[in-house]
Enzyme design. Structure first.
Site, mmCIF file in Angstrom:
data_model
loop_
_atom_site.group_PDB
_atom_site.id
_atom_site.type_symbol
_atom_site.label_atom_id
_atom_site.label_comp_id
_atom_site.label_asym_id
_atom_site.label_seq_id
_atom_site.Cartn_x
_atom_site.Cartn_y
_atom_site.Cartn_z
ATOM 1 N N THR A 73 5.280 -7.067 -8.482
ATOM 2 C CA THR A 73 5.936 -5.886 -9.037
ATOM 3 C C THR A 73 7.455 -6.035 -9.008
ATOM 4 O O THR A 73 7.987 -6.630 -8.079
ATOM 5 C CB THR A 73 5.530 -4.683 -8.162
ATOM 6 O OG1 THR A 73 4.125 -4.530 -8.268
ATOM 7 C CG2 THR A 73 6.227 -3.404 -8.559
ATOM 8 N N VAL A 98 -5.342 1.985 -11.036
ATOM 9 C CA VAL A 98 -3.901 2.141 -11.124
ATOM 10 C C VAL A 98 -3.353 2.176 -9.701
ATOM 11 O O VAL A 98 -3.914 2.822 -8.830
ATOM 12 C CB VAL A 98 -3.530 3.432 -11.890
ATOM 13 C CG1 VAL A 98 -2.053 3.738 -11.776
ATOM 14 C CG2 VAL A 98 -3.935 3.307 -13.356
ATOM 15 N N GLY A 99 -2.269 1.440 -9.472
ATOM 16 C CA GLY A 99 -1.646 1.401 -8.149
ATOM 17 C C GLY A 99 -0.504 2.405 -8.030
ATOM 18 O O GLY A 99 -0.470 3.407 -8.752
ATOM 19 N N ASP A 100 0.424 2.113 -7.133
ATOM 20 C CA ASP A 100 1.482 3.091 -6.860
ATOM 21 C C ASP A 100 2.649 3.043 -7.842
ATOM 22 O O ASP A 100 3.414 4.003 -7.922
ATOM 23 C CB ASP A 100 2.021 2.887 -5.436
ATOM 24 C CG ASP A 100 2.688 1.520 -5.265
ATOM 25 O OD1 ASP A 100 2.095 0.509 -5.697
ATOM 26 O OD2 ASP A 100 3.801 1.466 -4.710
ATOM 27 N N GLY A 127 3.790 -3.449 -3.081
ATOM 28 C CA GLY A 127 2.869 -3.725 -1.983
ATOM 29 C C GLY A 127 1.452 -3.353 -2.331
ATOM 30 O O GLY A 127 1.098 -3.239 -3.511
ATOM 31 N N GLY A 185 -0.871 -1.230 -3.390
ATOM 32 C CA GLY A 185 -0.688 0.047 -4.075
ATOM 33 C C GLY A 185 -1.464 1.194 -3.467
ATOM 34 O O GLY A 185 -0.951 2.306 -3.332
#
Lengths: 368, 368
Positions: A235, A264-266, A287, A289
């Site tokens: 990321t 979906v992550g952070d 990191g 997520g």
């Protein structure tokens, strides 16, 4: 020797960087602080403007890096820092700097964002991004994009040219089309390295350790992935203080190799992967997520400053400890309105760098 | 004239909303607090277990409600409270109570969640939901579902049977299928009332007030929508303290009438629409999703308790003031580990209720 050279550069940077924390000597991962004499040392701040970026945290070890590869990372991160600097130095706005730097990183195959996005289990690429303006608390985010070349540009348009904050999937791409955002053939995101990473992740899934439940195996496959994928958390993100005293933050990612189910992550979650508030700080995360969402990391740093009265570096450390407590790894970058910045992480490395009014980019990769 | 009418209604709504923020005495909006004598009065706590739900905040006025309709809402909310009570009273876990109540509300056409979900601009229904366990800080969320009958059930499965937190769109439904979650024909979500609301919203868009930019028109159409849609915020949610002393929260919604571009609001965003942490509180929100995301509402309440030392009711008020400050309206429900609860809102009404160990459901709708 490049290694020696980078060591020297690191030491130079360390002094300048000294930055961070003012806290725990490991905030800067063996960086400036220890060199400059420990916890009571004041952080040199980036004033009157400053720009900090990351290119992802994860298993990044010197022993597994070639000199060529390291140079490529350092060059691209420096280029992105200079792009942010150019905008800020001429009095430009935070988010212009954030977008300038992140589009450069998105266009590079080195990072897990834009061009270099990892592959999903289905062999597609699904990109997420978000951006937030600390002055207005306006924010924009996009998730599950398959054809948008620069997700950060679309996140900004969502913020500025729609009444919404988060758009997802095909719908987000219809908006992109209406706004004239550059769409590419999904093949654009193909890179041989990422494709091989997907194959390895799939192979690892096929031979998980015995006597584990399905859930444990799934969790294991996440970990196994990181074992041979130093770029798992590739990321990218940027945080910024501009000459007008405004803060801003942005993040962009390709998510997780082998991800399924529209995961979906952070990164596109305001409060988790990205947050900016002129009253406190601007933060961008990288990191695991899932753990970053559960800890609401970016907003937690801000809240610890705002309600707990902690300085940025201490707040960032404390939040990252909360992530670690539930089992998550990663890092974040943050900057406050006084130009103090922090770049803590609890992995072996994090691509990161900063630039201040002197115009000199500083880049770090490893912990030591 | 549609324009005049919607303008008038808008002004009425504005007046009612002006109540907005406010502090103290209307926190409980005609609830326990006012009855017991105002702001300085202690909130009666639900101990040793308690359950609080909402069915959405918005322009809900007594003058526009029929007795039959009001009875239907009261009955369904009471039924949901009793369902939660049954679970908790026999020593069941928080999230079982949350899921029991929310599935009932999802199955009712009265609320903008599940069966009663509003329509998107494309004439489809896209459902979002999330859930969080205050003991483990585990969380699950789903967004953009088109065929899952009970999104809250899928959110829980994401939490318990996957390594992920957030799944979206088709991918989430593949996971649903694998886990045997009930899928329905999208026609299941058709209700005549919601369909008419979509037509009205589209009509309003066609005749926006003059001299406005496209963005202002879009923003206006959101407001205009609320002017004749008392259920704009019909999101449902539940928060809970169980006998073991654990907290949990869940939220489910159909989103916003006439929404486009895969828009996602705060309901499936951990930290914004839903948050639970045994150290502080459990929170579920309803309101202008975009503003709730930007304020990271649910986590902000928790952070004001944790880092600022505020009691729940005060933290909830303060957070809602932050939402109002940037122009957002809505409400939230929260409960802490001592069984104190709060249900503040800055709209004219919020469907809400609570039940404690005595087993008697309490339901409120309006401000007074």
């Amino acid at each position: 020797m490049v290694a020696d050279k980078s060591r020297r550069r690191f030491l130079e940077a360390a002094g300048a960087a000294a930055l961070a924390s003012g806290l725990a000597s490991h905030t800067f991962a063996g960086g400036p602080q220890e060199k400059s004499g420990g916890a009571s040392q004041k952080t040199p701040a980036l004033r009157p403007f400053g720009f900090v970026i990351h290119g992802g945290a994860g298993t990044i070890e010197r022993s597994r890096m070639t000199p060529e590869r390291e140079k490529a990372y350092r060059d691209k991160l420096s280029e992105a820092l200079r792009a942010g600097f150019e905008v800020l130095n001429r009095g430009g706005a935070c988010l212009d700097a954030v977008v300038a730097a992140i589009t450069l990183l998105e266009d590079s195959p080195l990072f897990n964002a834009g061009k270099g996005a990892v592959f999903t289990n289905a062999g597609t690429n699904e990109l997420d991004s978000s951006i937030m303006d600390g002055r207005t608390l306006k924010a924009g985010a996009v998730a599950g994009l398959k054809r948008v070349k620069n997700p950060i540009l679309l996140a900004r348009l969502v913020m500025e040219q729609s009444p919404h904050v988060l758009m997802t999937g095909d719908g987000a791409e219809i908006f992109a089309q209406q706004k004239g955002v550059e769409l590419v053939d999904p093949k654009y995101f193909y890179t041989e390295e990422r494709w091989q990473q997907l194959q390895k992740a799939k192979d690892a899934e096929k031979s998980p350790p015995p006597k584990r439940s399905k859930l444990e195996r799934e969790a294991f496959s996440l970990k196994a992935d990181s074992a041979f994928d130093e770029h798992k958390f590739g990321t990218v993100g940027a945080v910024c203080l501009d000459k007008a005293g405004n803060l801003g933050a942005g993040t962009s990612t390709g998510g997780m190799t082998n991800k399924r189910f529209g995961r979906v992550g952070d990164s596109p979650i305001i409060g988790a992967g990205t947050y900016a508030n002129n009253e406190t700080c601007a933060v961008s995360c990288t990191g695991d997520g899932e753990y970053f969402i559960r800890t609401v990391v970016a907003h937690d740093v801000s809240a610890q400053m705002q309600y707990g009265g902690k300085p940025l570096a201490q707040a960032a450390e404390s939040t990252l400890e909360r992530v670690a407590k539930i089992g998550g790894t990663g890092g974040l970058i943050g900057i406050d309105r006084q130009g103090n910045f922090a770049m803590p992480f609890n992995t072996s490395g994090m691509y990161r760098g900063w630039i201040g009014p002197e115009g000199e980019p500083h880049v770090l990769i490893y912990r030591d």
